[in-house]
Design a protein around this motif. Structure first.
Motif, PDB file in Angstrom:
ATOM      1  N   ASN A  45      81.193  56.274 -18.568  1.00  0.00           N
ATOM      2  CA  ASN A  45      80.372  55.112 -18.206  1.00  0.00           C
ATOM      3  C   ASN A  45      79.283  54.927 -19.262  1.00  0.00           C
ATOM      4  N   ASP A  46      79.310  53.788 -19.951  1.00  0.00           N
ATOM      5  CA  ASP A  46      78.339  53.531 -21.022  1.00  0.00           C
ATOM      6  C   ASP A  46      76.909  53.430 -20.511  1.00  0.00           C
ATOM      7  N   ALA A  47      76.742  53.183 -19.219  1.00  0.00           N
ATOM      8  CA  ALA A  47      75.394  53.079 -18.655  1.00  0.00           C
ATOM      9  C   ALA A  47      74.760  54.459 -18.456  1.00  0.00           C
ATOM     10  N   VAL A  48      75.575  55.500 -18.523  1.00  0.00           N
ATOM     11  CA  VAL A  48      75.087  56.871 -18.329  1.00  0.00           C
ATOM     12  C   VAL A  48      74.954  57.562 -19.677  1.00  0.00           C
ATOM     13  N   LYS A  49      73.748  58.033 -19.979  1.00  0.00           N
ATOM     14  CA  LYS A  49      73.518  58.746 -21.231  1.00  0.00           C
ATOM     15  C   LYS A  49      73.441  60.261 -21.023  1.00  0.00           C
ATOM     16  N   VAL A  50      72.980  60.658 -19.846  1.00  0.00           N
ATOM     17  CA  VAL A  50      72.833  62.074 -19.485  1.00  0.00           C
ATOM     18  C   VAL A  50      73.226  62.212 -18.022  1.00  0.00           C
ATOM     19  N   ILE A  51      73.789  63.364 -17.660  1.00  0.00           N
ATOM     20  CA  ILE A  51      74.214  63.610 -16.282  1.00  0.00           C
ATOM     21  C   ILE A  51      73.388  64.738 -15.668  1.00  0.00           C
ATOM     22  N   VAL A  52      73.026  64.567 -14.403  1.00  0.00           N
ATOM     23  CA  VAL A  52      72.398  65.628 -13.617  1.00  0.00           C
ATOM     24  C   VAL A  52      73.344  65.989 -12.490  1.00  0.00           C
ATOM     25  N   LEU A  53      73.660  67.268 -12.370  1.00  0.00           N
ATOM     26  CA  LEU A  53      74.506  67.748 -11.274  1.00  0.00           C
ATOM     27  C   LEU A  53      73.622  68.412 -10.231  1.00  0.00           C
ATOM     28  N   LYS A  54      73.717  67.917  -8.992  1.00  0.00           N
ATOM     29  CA  LYS A  54      72.873  68.434  -7.923  1.00  0.00           C
ATOM     30  C   LYS A  54      73.655  68.453  -6.624  1.00  0.00           C
ATOM     31  N   SER A  55      73.107  69.113  -5.615  1.00  0.00           N
ATOM     32  CA  SER A  55      73.734  69.096  -4.297  1.00  0.00           C
ATOM     33  C   SER A  55      72.761  68.542  -3.270  1.00  0.00           C
ATOM     34  N   GLY A  56      73.311  68.068  -2.154  1.00  0.00           N
ATOM     35  CA  GLY A  56      72.491  67.519  -1.093  1.00  0.00           C
ATOM     36  C   GLY A  56      71.852  68.621  -0.262  1.00  0.00           C
ATOM     37  N   GLY A  57      70.863  68.247   0.525  1.00  0.00           N
ATOM     38  CA  GLY A  57      70.170  69.232   1.359  1.00  0.00           C
ATOM     39  C   GLY A  57      69.111  69.979   0.579  1.00  0.00           C
ATOM     40  N   ASP A  58      68.332  70.775   1.302  1.00  0.00           N
ATOM     41  CA  ASP A  58      67.215  71.465   0.657  1.00  0.00           C
ATOM     42  C   ASP A  58      67.365  72.985   0.676  1.00  0.00           C
ATOM     43  N   ARG A  59      68.574  73.465   1.023  1.00  0.00           N
ATOM     44  CA  ARG A  59      68.752  74.912   1.097  1.00  0.00           C
ATOM     45  C   ARG A  59      69.790  75.384   0.077  1.00  0.00           C
ATOM     46  N   THR A  60      70.984  75.680   0.503  1.00  0.00           N
ATOM     47  CA  THR A  60      71.998  76.232  -0.393  1.00  0.00           C
ATOM     48  C   THR A  60      72.479  75.208  -1.421  1.00  0.00           C
ATOM     49  N   PHE A  61      72.521  75.605  -2.682  1.00  0.00           N
ATOM     50  CA  PHE A  61      73.071  74.741  -3.727  1.00  0.00           C
ATOM     51  C   PHE A  61      74.577  74.603  -3.533  1.00  0.00           C
ATOM     52  N   CYS A  62      75.262  75.747  -3.435  1.00  0.00           N
ATOM     53  CA  CYS A  62      76.700  75.710  -3.203  1.00  0.00           C
ATOM     54  C   CYS A  62      77.171  77.083  -2.746  1.00  0.00           C
ATOM     55  N   ALA A  63      77.876  77.119  -1.610  1.00  0.00           N
ATOM     56  CA  ALA A  63      78.356  78.376  -1.043  1.00  0.00           C
ATOM     57  C   ALA A  63      79.733  78.765  -1.560  1.00  0.00           C
ATOM     58  N   GLY A  64      80.255  78.022  -2.536  1.00  0.00           N
ATOM     59  CA  GLY A  64      81.542  78.369  -3.120  1.00  0.00           C
ATOM     60  C   GLY A  64      82.714  77.796  -2.358  1.00  0.00           C
ATOM     61  N   ALA A  65      83.826  78.513  -2.379  1.00  0.00           N
ATOM     62  CA  ALA A  65      85.070  78.027  -1.780  1.00  0.00           C
ATOM     63  C   ALA A  65      84.959  77.899  -0.264  1.00  0.00           C
ATOM     64  N   SER A  66      85.702  76.959   0.289  1.00  0.00           N
ATOM     65  CA  SER A  66      85.774  76.761   1.735  1.00  0.00           C
ATOM     66  C   SER A  66      86.632  77.857   2.360  1.00  0.00           C
ATOM     67  N   PHE A  67      86.017  78.714   3.180  1.00  0.00           N
ATOM     68  CA  PHE A  67      86.756  79.806   3.814  1.00  0.00           C
ATOM     69  C   PHE A  67      87.861  79.275   4.717  1.00  0.00           C
ATOM     70  N   ASN A  68      87.585  78.203   5.432  1.00  0.00           N
ATOM     71  CA  ASN A  68      88.604  77.628   6.329  1.00  0.00           C
ATOM     72  C   ASN A  68      89.853  77.236   5.565  1.00  0.00           C
ATOM     73  N   GLU A  69      89.656  76.660   4.387  1.00  0.00           N
ATOM     74  CA  GLU A  69      90.815  76.251   3.591  1.00  0.00           C
ATOM     75  C   GLU A  69      91.517  77.461   2.974  1.00  0.00           C
ATOM     76  N   LEU A  70      90.748  78.449   2.564  1.00  0.00           N
ATOM     77  CA  LEU A  70      91.353  79.662   2.006  1.00  0.00           C
ATOM     78  C   LEU A  70      92.251  80.349   3.034  1.00  0.00           C
ATOM     79  N   ILE A  71      91.773  80.436   4.268  1.00  0.00           N
ATOM     80  CA  ILE A  71      92.546  81.077   5.332  1.00  0.00           C
ATOM     81  C   ILE A  71      93.855  80.339   5.583  1.00  0.00           C
ATOM     82  N   ALA A  72      93.846  79.032   5.418  1.00  0.00           N
ATOM     83  CA  ALA A  72      95.015  78.209   5.732  1.00  0.00           C
ATOM     84  C   ALA A  72      96.086  78.244   4.642  1.00  0.00           C
ATOM     85  N   ILE A  73      95.779  78.809   3.473  1.00  0.00           N
ATOM     86  CA  ILE A  73      96.755  78.855   2.381  1.00  0.00           C
ATOM     87  C   ILE A  73      97.925  79.760   2.768  1.00  0.00           C
TER      88      ILE A  73
END
Length: 250
Positions: A45-73
């Motif tokens: 996107n030409d309108a974007v010069k720099v990207i910021v990666l963030k997560s929603g909420g004010d606590r955990t940034f990212c807990a990693g893989a979804s355990f529910n989905e891992l169990i279902a494999i």
């Protein structure tokens, strides 16, 4: 906020990519796929010069893989496909022509550490402790290892991997060069992220693009490497040890 999402919001030439999942910002396949596509979209996107990666909420940034989905494999093909989700996001970040700034407001576990490591410059709060718990679950941080080792070194990666139940402080992560700076509050973090991103957005985009290429020199083989790593994890997740452990942790 109860529904998962990935959004791109452009402000002053900065593309803010935000992901969210109600379960501590864990990452199921659909969120990983949306995140990959959003990074690709922002990168072209030409309108974007720099990207910021963030997560929603004010606590955990990212807990990693979804355990529910891992169990279902249930088979190796689905197992590899799931872990390719993280591989594809890391490769999208690596191949993106725009500089990506990480904004880590809270704990990062497993794949969340991988996301932080795959940014070009990462800022965090004092609450952003990190952990690689995969080995204790019966798998291992195979897919994210190249990104993490690239930032903090193989010996520190090994320390985190083998001490799989230990959270390492944000200051530790800063000392090991995963985080460039650590702030006391989210407000201070956000101001620093905004200031840095908007400053960078005023620079010569071609120079930024060329520097990004320099930053990632020597990683051209990662598309193949991370796919091979996803296959390893995809097999391990089917083991009786891992299935039993995941059910207990869930």
């Amino acid at each position: 906020m109860n529904e998962p999402y990935v959004t791109l919001n452009i402000v002053n030439k900065v593309g803010y990519i935000e992901f969210f999942h109600p379960n501590r910002n864990s990452m199921p396949s659909d969120v990983l796929s949306q995140l990959e596509q959003t990074i690709i979209e922002a990168g072209t996107n030409d309108a974007v010069k720099v990207i910021v990666l963030k997560s929603g909420g004010d606590r955990t940034f990212c807990a990693g893989a979804s355990f529910n989905e891992l169990i279902a494999i249930e088979d190796e093909v689905k197992g590899k496909q799931f872990f390719l989700g993280f591989a594809n996001v890391i490769n999208a970040m690596r191949n993106c022509s725009k500089v990506i700034i990480g904004r880590v407001q809270g704990k990062a576990v497993g794949g969340g550490v991988g996301l932080a490591a795959a940014t070009d410059y990462c800022l965090a709060t004092q609450y952003a402790s990190i952990k690689l718990s995969e080995l204790s679950l019966g798998i291992g941080p195979f897919v994210i290892e190249p990104a993490v080792s690239r930032k903090i070194g193989v010996s520190n990666m090994a320390q985190m991997t083998l001490n799989a139940e230990t959270f390492y402080s944000a200051e530790w992560a800063k000392n090991k060069e995963l985080f460039a700076e650590v702030f006391n509050t989210t407000e201070e973090l956000d101001l620093a992220v905004k200031t840095l991103a908007e400053n960078l957005s005023s620079y010569n985009p071609e120079a930024l693009k060329q520097m990004k290429t320099v930053f990632w020199q020597g990683t051209e083989h990662w598309s193949t490497l991370l796919s091979e790593r996803a296959e390893i994890s995809g097999k391990l997740v089917l083991s009786k040890f891992t299935k039993k452990t995941l059910k207990r942790f869930r």
